[in-house]
Design a protein around this motif. Structure first.
Motif, PDB file in Angstrom:
ATOM      1  N   ILE A  11      21.809  26.355   1.420  1.00  0.00           N
ATOM      2  CA  ILE A  11      22.878  26.043   2.370  1.00  0.00           C
ATOM      3  C   ILE A  11      23.449  27.322   2.975  1.00  0.00           C
ATOM      4  O   ILE A  11      23.863  27.342   4.134  1.00  0.00           O
ATOM      5  N   ASP A  12      23.442  28.421   2.212  1.00  0.00           N
ATOM      6  CA  ASP A  12      23.894  29.704   2.756  1.00  0.00           C
ATOM      7  C   ASP A  12      23.055  30.093   3.967  1.00  0.00           C
ATOM      8  O   ASP A  12      23.582  30.474   5.019  1.00  0.00           O
ATOM      9  N   ASN A  18      27.535  33.571   3.697  1.00  0.00           N
ATOM     10  CA  ASN A  18      27.566  33.672   2.244  1.00  0.00           C
ATOM     11  C   ASN A  18      28.709  32.789   1.751  1.00  0.00           C
ATOM     12  O   ASN A  18      29.836  33.238   1.591  1.00  0.00           O
ATOM     13  N   LEU A  19      28.397  31.517   1.524  1.00  0.00           N
ATOM     14  CA  LEU A  19      29.404  30.485   1.296  1.00  0.00           C
ATOM     15  C   LEU A  19      30.332  30.772   0.122  1.00  0.00           C
ATOM     16  O   LEU A  19      31.528  30.494   0.180  1.00  0.00           O
ATOM     17  N   TRP A  20      29.786  31.324  -0.965  1.00  0.00           N
ATOM     18  CA  TRP A  20      30.600  31.594  -2.154  1.00  0.00           C
ATOM     19  C   TRP A  20      30.887  33.083  -2.336  1.00  0.00           C
ATOM     20  O   TRP A  20      31.467  33.484  -3.341  1.00  0.00           O
ATOM     21  N   GLY A  21      30.435  33.910  -1.397  1.00  0.00           N
ATOM     22  CA  GLY A  21      30.695  35.340  -1.486  1.00  0.00           C
ATOM     23  C   GLY A  21      29.964  36.025  -2.623  1.00  0.00           C
ATOM     24  O   GLY A  21      30.411  37.057  -3.113  1.00  0.00           O
ATOM     25  N   ARG A  22      28.828  35.484  -3.022  1.00  0.00           N
ATOM     26  CA  ARG A  22      28.110  36.037  -4.172  1.00  0.00           C
ATOM     27  C   ARG A  22      27.072  37.086  -3.756  1.00  0.00           C
ATOM     28  O   ARG A  22      26.434  36.959  -2.708  1.00  0.00           O
ATOM     29  N   GLY A  33      17.992  31.440   9.414  1.00  0.00           N
ATOM     30  CA  GLY A  33      17.819  30.200   8.664  1.00  0.00           C
ATOM     31  C   GLY A  33      16.512  30.129   7.911  1.00  0.00           C
ATOM     32  O   GLY A  33      15.591  30.909   8.164  1.00  0.00           O
ATOM     33  N   PRO A  34      16.405  29.170   6.958  1.00  0.00           N
ATOM     34  CA  PRO A  34      15.179  29.028   6.180  1.00  0.00           C
ATOM     35  C   PRO A  34      14.084  28.336   6.977  1.00  0.00           C
ATOM     36  O   PRO A  34      14.337  27.720   8.020  1.00  0.00           O
ATOM     37  N   GLY A  60      29.584  21.363   0.960  1.00  0.00           N
ATOM     38  CA  GLY A  60      28.639  22.187   0.218  1.00  0.00           C
ATOM     39  C   GLY A  60      29.315  23.207  -0.673  1.00  0.00           C
ATOM     40  O   GLY A  60      28.823  23.509  -1.762  1.00  0.00           O
ATOM     41  N   TYR A  61      30.464  23.705  -0.230  1.00  0.00           N
ATOM     42  CA  TYR A  61      31.187  24.702  -1.009  1.00  0.00           C
ATOM     43  C   TYR A  61      31.563  24.169  -2.384  1.00  0.00           C
ATOM     44  O   TYR A  61      31.531  24.911  -3.381  1.00  0.00           O
TER      45      TYR A  61
END
Length: 205
Positions: A11-12, A18-22, A33-34, A60-61
């Motif tokens: 989903i990122d 970077n949806l979760w900042g990881r 995109g993929p 998604g988050y």
């Protein structure tokens, strides 16, 4: 666990954020995109497309929410008095798995859901294994005594990857947290911009 757990970072790349900042996010290396068409030039997105994207990003988050669960949360937010988009955020952040994640008892939102599911968490001294359990202001969420030495917990507690949220008061040594209050959108430490107003438009249209 989520059916898409092994590919959770897809989903990122789909969102290009970077949806979760990881640091593990593939967006850090490949911003496109993929798939074989991922590097094509982006076309202009319609209003509906923007609303759909905002809904997918917010949903998604929070990891493992199904479409049905997310729609139900929106419906409750719409029924409540006040701003629907603010109500939606408040409801999502009041979930037990969200608070476990905010308290940094686990490293990811996916781990938070599994952690609660497996009975490692108590609310006001009673074991609760329902990730969607709605916490109220003043509730005390804690890691069970038997679970405090799990590698997952020790890793998360030692990590400086995320900051604590102001609306969750954390006792890091005691591995407990008090849910102070439901937050406003501006208080939630999202690593990316969330647009719940577009989510409301998506469901209202």
């Amino acid at each position: 666990m989520s059916k898409r757990h092994s590919a959770k970072y897809k989903i990122d790349r789909r969102m290009g954020e970077n949806l979760w900042g990881r640091p593990k996010s593939p967006v850090n290396q490949r911003s496109y995109g993929p798939g074989q068409h991922g590097q094509r030039r982006k076309q202009k997105v319609s209003d509906f497309g923007l609303q759909l994207r905002a809904k997918q990003k917010l949903k998604g988050y929070y990891g493992n929410l199904t479409e049905k669960q997310f729609a139900r949360t929106y419906e409750e937010a719409a029924r409540r008095k006040g701003n629907t988009s603010e109500n939606l955020i408040a409801l999502l952040e009041s979930r037990l798995d969200a608070i476990v994640y905010r308290a940094k008892f686990v490293p990811t939102v996916f781990a938070a859901r599994q952690f609660v599911n497996h009975g490692h968490v108590t609310v006001n001294g009673k074991r609760v294994n329902i990730p969607s359990y709605r916490c109220k202001a003043g509730d005390v969420i804690a890691v069970r005594e038997k679970s405090r030495n799990m590698a997952l917990v020790l890793e998360a507690v030692a990590s400086n990857e995320r900051d604590f949220a102001e609306y969750v008061s954390v006792d890091a040594k005691g591995l407990s947290a008090t849910f102070v209050r439901a937050p406003e959108l501006s208080e939630v430490p999202y690593p990316v911009k969330m647009e719940p107003n577009l989510v409301v438009e998506f469901y209202a249209s």
